[in-house]
Each structure stands twice: as C-alpha cells, then as structure tokens.
Design a protein around this motif. Sequence first.
Motif, mmCIF file in Angstrom:
data_model
loop_
_atom_site.group_PDB
_atom_site.id
_atom_site.type_symbol
_atom_site.label_atom_id
_atom_site.label_comp_id
_atom_site.label_asym_id
_atom_site.label_seq_id
_atom_site.Cartn_x
_atom_site.Cartn_y
_atom_site.Cartn_z
ATOM 1 N N ARG A 187 -49.596 -18.408 -7.026
ATOM 2 C CA ARG A 187 -50.683 -18.742 -6.118
ATOM 3 C C ARG A 187 -50.565 -17.880 -4.869
ATOM 4 N NH1 ARG A 187 -53.607 -23.232 -7.169
ATOM 5 N NH2 ARG A 187 -54.356 -23.255 -5.029
ATOM 6 N N PRO A 188 -51.689 -17.509 -4.269
ATOM 7 C CA PRO A 188 -51.636 -16.714 -3.041
ATOM 8 C C PRO A 188 -51.008 -17.536 -1.913
ATOM 9 C CG PRO A 188 -53.829 -16.670 -4.023
ATOM 10 C CD PRO A 188 -53.068 -17.747 -4.716
ATOM 11 N N PRO A 189 -49.961 -17.030 -1.260
ATOM 12 C CA PRO A 189 -49.275 -17.812 -0.225
ATOM 13 C C PRO A 189 -49.963 -17.758 1.135
ATOM 14 C CG PRO A 189 -48.179 -15.697 -0.505
ATOM 15 C CD PRO A 189 -49.272 -15.744 -1.535
ATOM 16 N N GLY A 190 -49.977 -18.896 1.811
ATOM 17 C CA GLY A 190 -50.415 -18.945 3.201
ATOM 18 C C GLY A 190 -51.904 -18.873 3.437
ATOM 19 N N VAL A 191 -52.716 -19.080 2.399
ATOM 20 C CA VAL A 191 -54.167 -19.047 2.556
ATOM 21 C C VAL A 191 -54.780 -20.191 1.765
ATOM 22 C CG1 VAL A 191 -54.319 -16.543 2.929
ATOM 23 C CG2 VAL A 191 -54.389 -17.450 0.602
ATOM 24 N N GLU A 192 -56.014 -20.530 2.098
ATOM 25 C CA GLU A 192 -56.756 -21.509 1.309
ATOM 26 C C GLU A 192 -57.294 -20.806 0.062
ATOM 27 O OE1 GLU A 192 -56.961 -24.616 1.651
ATOM 28 O OE2 GLU A 192 -56.303 -24.939 3.728
ATOM 29 N N THR A 193 -57.323 -21.500 -1.052
ATOM 30 C CA THR A 193 -57.802 -20.879 -2.286
ATOM 31 C C THR A 193 -58.604 -21.860 -3.127
ATOM 32 O OG1 THR A 193 -55.799 -21.464 -3.532
ATOM 33 C CG2 THR A 193 -55.833 -19.304 -2.434
ATOM 34 N N VAL A 194 -59.407 -21.290 -3.991
ATOM 35 C CA VAL A 194 -60.067 -22.037 -5.055
ATOM 36 C C VAL A 194 -60.034 -21.146 -6.291
ATOM 37 C CG1 VAL A 194 -62.391 -21.201 -4.473
ATOM 38 C CG2 VAL A 194 -62.118 -23.344 -5.720
ATOM 39 N N VAL A 195 -59.773 -21.736 -7.437
ATOM 40 C CA VAL A 195 -59.731 -20.980 -8.689
ATOM 41 C C VAL A 195 -61.158 -20.686 -9.141
ATOM 42 C CG1 VAL A 195 -59.087 -21.038 -11.121
ATOM 43 C CG2 VAL A 195 -57.518 -21.943 -9.400
ATOM 44 N N LEU A 196 -61.418 -19.408 -9.430
ATOM 45 C CA LEU A 196 -62.736 -19.001 -9.901
ATOM 46 C C LEU A 196 -62.796 -18.903 -11.417
ATOM 47 C CD1 LEU A 196 -63.508 -16.164 -7.323
ATOM 48 C CD2 LEU A 196 -64.401 -18.500 -7.313
ATOM 49 N N ASP A 197 -61.698 -18.455 -12.046
ATOM 50 C CA ASP A 197 -61.731 -18.276 -13.496
ATOM 51 C C ASP A 197 -60.323 -18.080 -14.033
ATOM 52 O OD1 ASP A 197 -62.846 -18.045 -15.998
ATOM 53 O OD2 ASP A 197 -63.370 -15.922 -15.792
ATOM 54 N N HIS A 198 -60.123 -18.449 -15.285
ATOM 55 C CA HIS A 198 -58.911 -18.143 -16.041
ATOM 56 C C HIS A 198 -59.282 -17.083 -17.076
ATOM 57 C CE1 HIS A 198 -56.401 -21.619 -14.661
ATOM 58 N NE2 HIS A 198 -57.600 -22.114 -14.399
ATOM 59 N N ASP A 258 -50.250 -13.446 -27.833
ATOM 60 C CA ASP A 258 -49.353 -13.935 -26.774
ATOM 61 C C ASP A 258 -49.398 -13.030 -25.545
ATOM 62 O OD1 ASP A 258 -48.305 -11.812 -28.168
ATOM 63 O OD2 ASP A 258 -46.247 -12.567 -28.228
ATOM 64 N N GLY A 259 -50.574 -12.487 -25.259
ATOM 65 C CA GLY A 259 -50.714 -11.529 -24.167
ATOM 66 C C GLY A 259 -50.740 -12.164 -22.788
ATOM 67 N N PRO A 260 -50.842 -11.324 -21.754
ATOM 68 C CA PRO A 260 -50.860 -11.819 -20.370
ATOM 69 C C PRO A 260 -52.101 -12.659 -20.067
ATOM 70 C CG PRO A 260 -50.471 -9.439 -20.466
ATOM 71 C CD PRO A 260 -50.924 -9.865 -21.826
ATOM 72 N N HIS A 261 -51.939 -13.546 -19.108
ATOM 73 C CA HIS A 261 -53.057 -14.328 -18.583
ATOM 74 C C HIS A 261 -53.113 -14.135 -17.072
ATOM 75 C CE1 HIS A 261 -52.512 -16.269 -22.475
ATOM 76 N NE2 HIS A 261 -53.719 -16.818 -22.338
ATOM 77 N N ARG A 262 -54.305 -14.218 -16.524
ATOM 78 C CA ARG A 262 -54.424 -14.143 -15.069
ATOM 79 C C ARG A 262 -55.410 -15.191 -14.578
ATOM 80 N NH1 ARG A 262 -58.226 -9.346 -12.522
ATOM 81 N NH2 ARG A 262 -60.177 -9.979 -13.508
ATOM 82 N N ILE A 263 -55.297 -15.492 -13.295
ATOM 83 C CA ILE A 263 -56.220 -16.408 -12.634
ATOM 84 C C ILE A 263 -56.903 -15.651 -11.507
ATOM 85 C CG2 ILE A 263 -56.454 -18.549 -11.327
ATOM 86 C CD1 ILE A 263 -53.980 -19.593 -12.726
ATOM 87 N N GLU A 264 -58.222 -15.746 -11.467
ATOM 88 C CA GLU A 264 -58.965 -15.163 -10.355
ATOM 89 C C GLU A 264 -59.174 -16.231 -9.287
ATOM 90 O OE1 GLU A 264 -62.120 -12.245 -10.755
ATOM 91 O OE2 GLU A 264 -61.924 -12.426 -12.939
ATOM 92 N N TYR A 265 -58.866 -15.852 -8.054
ATOM 93 C CA TYR A 265 -58.964 -16.774 -6.924
ATOM 94 C C TYR A 265 -59.961 -16.262 -5.903
ATOM 95 C CZ TYR A 265 -54.466 -18.959 -8.266
ATOM 96 O OH TYR A 265 -53.453 -19.609 -8.916
ATOM 97 N N LEU A 266 -60.542 -17.214 -5.186
ATOM 98 C CA LEU A 266 -61.204 -16.932 -3.914
ATOM 99 C C LEU A 266 -60.256 -17.420 -2.836
ATOM 100 C CD1 LEU A 266 -63.736 -16.176 -2.190
ATOM 101 C CD2 LEU A 266 -64.396 -18.582 -2.411
ATOM 102 N N ALA A 267 -59.967 -16.574 -1.847
ATOM 103 C CA ALA A 267 -59.028 -16.951 -0.782
ATOM 104 C C ALA A 267 -59.662 -16.712 0.582
ATOM 105 C CB ALA A 267 -57.740 -16.123 -0.906
ATOM 106 N N TRP A 268 -59.296 -17.570 1.546
ATOM 107 C CA TRP A 268 -59.763 -17.388 2.916
ATOM 108 C C TRP A 268 -58.727 -17.994 3.856
ATOM 109 C CZ3 TRP A 268 -61.597 -20.935 -0.519
ATOM 110 C CH2 TRP A 268 -61.604 -22.279 -0.136
ATOM 111 N N SER A 269 -58.909 -17.775 5.143
ATOM 112 C CA SER A 269 -57.915 -18.192 6.125
ATOM 113 C C SER A 269 -57.839 -19.714 6.239
ATOM 114 C CB SER A 269 -58.250 -17.600 7.497
ATOM 115 O OG SER A 269 -57.350 -18.079 8.480
ATOM 116 N N ARG A 270 -56.618 -20.198 6.381
ATOM 117 C CA ARG A 270 -56.417 -21.637 6.594
ATOM 118 C C ARG A 270 -56.794 -22.048 8.011
ATOM 119 N NH1 ARG A 270 -50.533 -22.821 3.744
ATOM 120 N NH2 ARG A 270 -51.335 -23.056 1.609
ATOM 121 N N PHE A 271 -56.809 -21.077 8.924
ATOM 122 C CA PHE A 271 -56.988 -21.415 10.335
ATOM 123 C C PHE A 271 -58.437 -21.230 10.755
ATOM 124 C CE2 PHE A 271 -57.059 -20.180 14.856
ATOM 125 C CZ PHE A 271 -56.588 -21.363 15.406
ATOM 126 N N ASN A 272 -59.179 -22.329 10.894
ATOM 127 C CA ASN A 272 -60.490 -22.335 11.517
ATOM 128 C C ASN A 272 -61.386 -21.197 11.047
ATOM 129 O OD1 ASN A 272 -62.480 -23.240 13.233
ATOM 130 N ND2 ASN A 272 -61.682 -22.161 15.027
#
Length: 312
Positions: A166-177, A277-291
């Motif tokens: 998961r992206p550290p230190g930011v707000e996130t929402v999962v967009l797709d697997h 058995d290949g790789p998997h990824r998650i696409e995220y939307l991320a933005w600042s936690r602070f205001n």
Amino acid sequence: MLVIAAMNQNDGRVDLQQMRYVVAVAETRNFTRAAERCSVVQSSLSHRIAGLERELGVKLFARSSRRVELTSAGAAFLVGARECLAAADRAVADAAAATGVVRGRLAVGVIVTTAAVDVPELLQRYRAQHPDVHVLLRSGRSDELVAAIRNGELDIAFLGLPEGERPPGVETVVLDHDEHVLVVPAGHRLAGVSQVTLREIAEETYVDFVAGTPARAQSDQAFAAAGLVRDVAYEAGVVELITRLITRGLGIALLPSAFIRPLAADDPELALVPVVDGPHRIEYLAWSRFNPSPATRAMLDVLGVRPPSTVS
C-alpha cells in the motif's frame, strides 16, 4: 528562517512576487527562462532578486556567464518561499471555494501504465466543471509520485503497486485489481498457447522496467515467490520501448493486462498469453492526508470518491 528574517528586516515588504522570482530561477537555473515563465522582462526580475539579496545581506544565487546555482542561503530561502507561496495560493483557493468557485492549482501524478482510469477523459470532464483550476500533469514511478504527494509537490496521483503493498503516508482508494500477461513477438514459440506458468517461461530472456521500481517489483516478486530466477537483459522506463524490443525478438515481458490488451489489439506483431501464477497489481488513487485543497476535493468528487473526513 531566511524568509521571516527578510520580512522582519524589510518591515514586511518582501512580497510574493519576489518569492516567485526566486523559485522560478531556482527551478530553471536560468534568469532568461525564469523571466519568461513569470511573464516579466529579465532586467526587472534580476533587479528584484538583487534587491532581495541586499535586504537579506546574503547571495541567493551563484552566477557565472553559463551557470546559475543556489547558494546554501538560497536553498534555505527556497524552502520557506515555496511554503509561503503554497499558503498564499491555498488562501485564495479557499476564499473562492467559500463562494462556490473552485480555483487554484491541481497537480496530478500518473504512472505510464495507468488503465483503471482514462486520465485524458477524466481531465476533460474536470476542466469542463472547473475551468478556473490550473491542472499540471506529471508522469513517474509510483514511489516517486507518493513521495511527491507527501512533500506537497503533487495533490493526487494514479499508482500501480504489487499486490499486498500500500502507498505509505497518503490517503488511498483501490481503483482496480489486475494481473499480468506474457507479451511475446507474434512469431514466438509461445504465441497462441492457451496459458503458461512462470516455471515454463523462467529460462526466457526478458525486457522489463528498471530494477528497483514498483513496476519492476511486481514481476520480480512473483518469480522470487516461485523460487525462480530470470534473465532481464533489457531495462526501459516506458512501455513503448519495451514493446518495440519485444517485436524485434530481443526478449519477452510481463505487463499489466488491462493496459497492454488495447495496445496489442492494434499491433499484429505482439501476442499475449495468460500466466497461471503470474504477477498481480493493484491500481490506487492517492492524495494527501492533510487537508486536501478545494481543487483536490473537486477531483475526488468527479471521480466519485469521498475523502474520509467527509464520510458521515
């Protein structure tokens, strides 16, 4: 801090324009280009910076006929100047938002293999709803984009990370697997097979993203988890170069299926093969936690995302 010292020493008359000039010169490393960016004649910009240096009693820039570089004092001033400019821009944006108008800047980061969102279409919708927002678009690695959000350079970003990270230190929402597929030249021995395993393709020569990047880690981790070692002979930072190397028969690759399928559909020189058995990824939307800024909140609204602070 040098910015505060300058304001006190000059009875508070250090203005935002002087700070913008310093930031522009620091970023362009050239007085002429900085003046062009600020839409001012070079002599005026140089005069204002020279006046600021006299008030501070220090040199902000080391100048020669060919180079312009920040001094240590200039580097210290730049940090505070950027903070002051960001605060001023935010104050203007907040005031406008209070009247129902969204203004200001929105800096958007995006990885080159984003597939969960059609970014150009999204920006088109956003611009139609909020024409007074100045949108900046920057591409890069997921880890770099996350760091840019944390330090205030970006407001929002579209990321892709290995499953389980998961992206550290930011707000996130999962967009797709998503899962990776094998990409081979159309004439390759594996083109047209129904599926493969990592063990069956471990001996192949690979083209991949640069080692140490999140995009590369997705495949590296999958092979490591299977106890396999592969040969990555070619590294590239963009998908276009990776696919060109593949069509030349120089190697094969594992790429996110949602991104590569539309491209391969229009390229008869490429063939895609599912990997059991290949790789998997998650696409995220991320933005600042602070205001988040009004412009950021407006983008989240266009995307149908509600920041945690607004959830009842």
